[in-house]
Design a protein around this motif. Structure first.
Motif, PDB file in Angstrom:
ATOM      1  N   LEU A 188     -37.443 -53.299  16.866  1.00 45.66           N
ATOM      2  CA  LEU A 188     -36.725 -52.277  16.097  1.00 45.66           C
ATOM      3  C   LEU A 188     -35.574 -52.918  15.328  1.00 45.66           C
ATOM      4  N   GLN A 189     -34.854 -53.820  15.985  1.00 52.07           N
ATOM      5  CA  GLN A 189     -33.769 -54.540  15.319  1.00 52.07           C
ATOM      6  C   GLN A 189     -34.280 -55.252  14.070  1.00 52.07           C
ATOM      7  N   ARG A 190     -35.439 -55.923  14.202  1.00 51.94           N
ATOM      8  CA  ARG A 190     -36.010 -56.666  13.084  1.00 51.94           C
ATOM      9  C   ARG A 190     -36.509 -55.724  11.989  1.00 51.94           C
ATOM     10  N   ALA A 191     -37.106 -54.596  12.391  1.00 52.66           N
ATOM     11  CA  ALA A 191     -37.629 -53.638  11.408  1.00 52.66           C
ATOM     12  C   ALA A 191     -36.512 -53.094  10.530  1.00 52.66           C
ATOM     13  N   ILE A 192     -35.367 -52.833  11.133  1.00 51.96           N
ATOM     14  CA  ILE A 192     -34.232 -52.304  10.368  1.00 51.96           C
ATOM     15  C   ILE A 192     -33.635 -53.387   9.475  1.00 51.96           C
ATOM     16  N   SER A 193     -33.523 -54.602   9.987  1.00 52.58           N
ATOM     17  CA  SER A 193     -32.936 -55.684   9.197  1.00 52.58           C
ATOM     18  C   SER A 193     -33.801 -56.076   8.008  1.00 52.58           C
TER      19      SER A 193
END
Length: 584
Positions: A188-193
């Motif tokens: 999720l962190q990567r998807a947002i970034s």
């Protein structure tokens, strides 16, 4: 470049967040919603939409039954593929080839699914699913406390995924959470970034004694939940903003005292925010009697203190505290090396923060019934003195940049890249009026254009005119609609007002020759102002009753003939109110 690229540089942003009253506004909305919530109600989510002149707020709150135990019981993660199998592929579009899946903690997604029908109805009030446009003319703030903050984050993600990306009209929503547990895993962190603008849409407020933001980092030996967005760490002593996920994770793990940790309510956060408002930053009055430390290490220690970590000289010898300081120090040095290649971008981001501070100063002055030009010229408020510091930083930056651009010109007509020139134009329109205010604050000063104007303003204006010459034309509907929040385009407008005030005195008390010359200048000024108005090129702030422009208009009306008629006189009498609405 600053020696402290990540952790310590967050002070500027933290101070801006506090001074902008965004936290107080959000706390108030959540408290109002809590007051309407039945304490005996079954586990559920409530929301409330409030429209104000400068923003629209959506607050989320969960029933009091949502406690630490409830969050921990639902603390396992649900993958995006599992959600798809359950017939709830709402966030499936966040997946990509490089990031095929992500997970969200069960307690949050379960509540979100349970109230999905109500959330869908809420979304239709603010978002047109056909056009992708937000149906709002003001900034949207989405907020919540604890698990309500998790719902606010999911709702914001849902909106971001559906807002039309190419629309210039849409301002992205800002999600502000208080004491909210981490929402999902590294996926999720990567998807947002991967979406360049999304990360900046989330501000997570975490108090030093609150267990909830750290609940998944302290209850699991190998935490899977990872942070995203900007974290606003705060205590009774001060605050700091951190947007580097690695540093956020370090602080979440290390800045909690298990003995004093508690479940902090929205009232607790509201109290901290109010105290921070009057004490923006921890200030060490004296370092006498303390050993001299390297500046980077000292800066880290001071900011750890500011967010509530107790550090005395003896505790600095403690292995866990010393390891944390050393780890942050190493991280700062690594980031400094990485940032060397994009020094200009880092500096420009710092300049944007200073510009944002001036934007809020301008809005605050208007709310007090006086424009920021006249407030700064007369030094009416304590905040006027802070403006001098922001102005100095901005002027040094742009003066050096313009000098470099002049020494090393690019192709003809392209001295600066379009993005930098746009930022430079905004800077000139915001800051030069403050220089003009300083100039005419001195008794007897005249002709700023010749005797006071800096060369970098002249060049910025010249380059901007060359760049936009081909785009010149009548004001479009968008320009008219946005005039209420715009800056006056001619950065020397207030110089012309000051010179017109001087001409009025000469027309009243001067010799015959001076009177004739003054009258000619005033006729030219009248025409100049009317041209600016017709082009929607002046901010409506000039019409505030206490402004220098209105003082000039009153003086001018007293000394000219009652038979004098002009387009400006007709406008001031009949059309001034319509101008701010874009309907003149």
């Amino acid at each position: 470049m600053s020696q402290f690229p990540q952790f310590i540089s967050g002070l500027d942003l933290a101070n801006l967040v506090v001074s902008a009253d965004l936290l107080q506004l959000s706390c108030g909305a959540i408290k109002d919603l809590h007051a309407e919530t039945n304490p005996n109600q079954q586990l559920s989510v409530r929301h409330k939409l409030v429209s104000q002149s400068n923003c629209t707020t959506i607050a989320f709150a969960t029933s009091p039954l949502c406690t630490k135990d409830h969050i921990l019981q639902g603390g396992d993660l649900v993958s995006s593929s599992a959600l798809k199998e359950q017939g709830f592929p709402l966030f499936e579009s966040l997946c990509s080839k490089g990031n095929p899946s992500f997970s969200i903690h069960r307690a949050a997604i379960t509540l979100f699914k349970a109230c999905f029908r109500e959330l869908s109805l809420l979304r239709t009030q603010i978002h047109d699913s056909k056009t992708g446009e937000l149906l709002l003319n003001s900034q949207l703030i989405v907020t919540g406390h604890s698990l309500g903050g998790s719902i606010a984050s999911l709702f914001t993600l849902w909106l971001l995924d559906n807002i039309k990306r190419t629309s210039n009209r849409n301002k992205l929503p800002l999600c502000i959470t208080f004491g909210s547990p981490l929402l999902g895993d590294q996926g999720l962190q990567r998807a947002i970034s991967e979406h360049s603008k999304w990360n900046s849409c989330f501000l997570h407020v975490a108090a030093n004694k609150d267990l909830f933001p750290r609940i998944f980092t302290t209850s699991q030996p190998s935490p899977r939940c990872k942070p995203f967005g900007t974290f606003f760490f705060c205590s009774e002593l001060g605050c700091n903003c951190v947007d580097d996920p690695e540093v956020v994770s370090m602080l979440l793990r290390s800045t909690i005292n298990q003995v004093s940790a508690e479940e902090m309510g929205i009232d607790d956060y509201s109290g901290i925010v109010k105290r921070l408002k009057s004490r923006l930053i921890l200030r060490e009055d004296s370092q006498l009697g303390q050993p001299v430390l390297p500046s980077l290490r000292l800066g880290i220690i001071l900011q750890l203190k500011a967010i509530g970590v107790e550090i005395t000289a003896e505790q600095q010898q403690n292995n866990s505290i010393n390891d944390l300081i050393s780890e942050l120090e190493s991280h700062e040095n690594r980031m400094a090396q990485q940032m060397k290649g994009i020094d200009g971008i880092e500096k420009l981001n710092r300049v944007k923060i200073k510009m944002a501070c001036l934007e809020w100063y301008k809005k605050d002055c208007k709310a007090k019934g006086i424009g920021y030009y006249d407030s700064y010229k007369n030094l009416y408020f304590c905040s006027d003195n802070d403006v001098t510091k922001h102005k100095k930083v901005l002027t040094n930056y742009w003066r050096n940049l313009v000098e470099d651009a002049e020494r090393k010109p690019q192709k003809e007509g392209a001295y600066m890249r379009e993005t930098w020139l746009y930022a430079g134009t905004n800077y000139r329109r915001m800051v030069e009026p403050l220089d003009i205010a300083e100039y005419y604050r001195q008794e007897g000063k005249r002709d700023y254009q010749t005797n006071g104007r800096s060369k970098h303003y002249i060049l910025l204006e010249q380059w901007q005119k060359e760049h936009t010459e081909k785009l010149a034309g009548a004001p479009n509907d968008k320009k008219k609609q946005n005039v209420a929040g715009s800056l006056t385009e001619d950065s020397c407008f207030w110089m012309n007002v000051e010179e017109a005030l001087i001409s009025c005195k000469q027309l009243k008390d001067g010799s015959n020759v001076e009177k004739q010359s003054a009258r000619e200048r005033l006729n030219m000024f009248e025409q100049y102002v009317m041209d600016q108005i017709n082009n929607y090129a002046v901010s409506p702030d000039i019409f505030l009753e206490k402004s220098s422009f209105m003082n000039w208009w009153k003086d001018f009306q007293e000394i000219i003939e009652t038979s004098h008629d002009s387009p400006l006189r007709g406008f001031m009498k009949n059309c001034r109110r319509q101008y701010e609405k874009g309907q003149f």
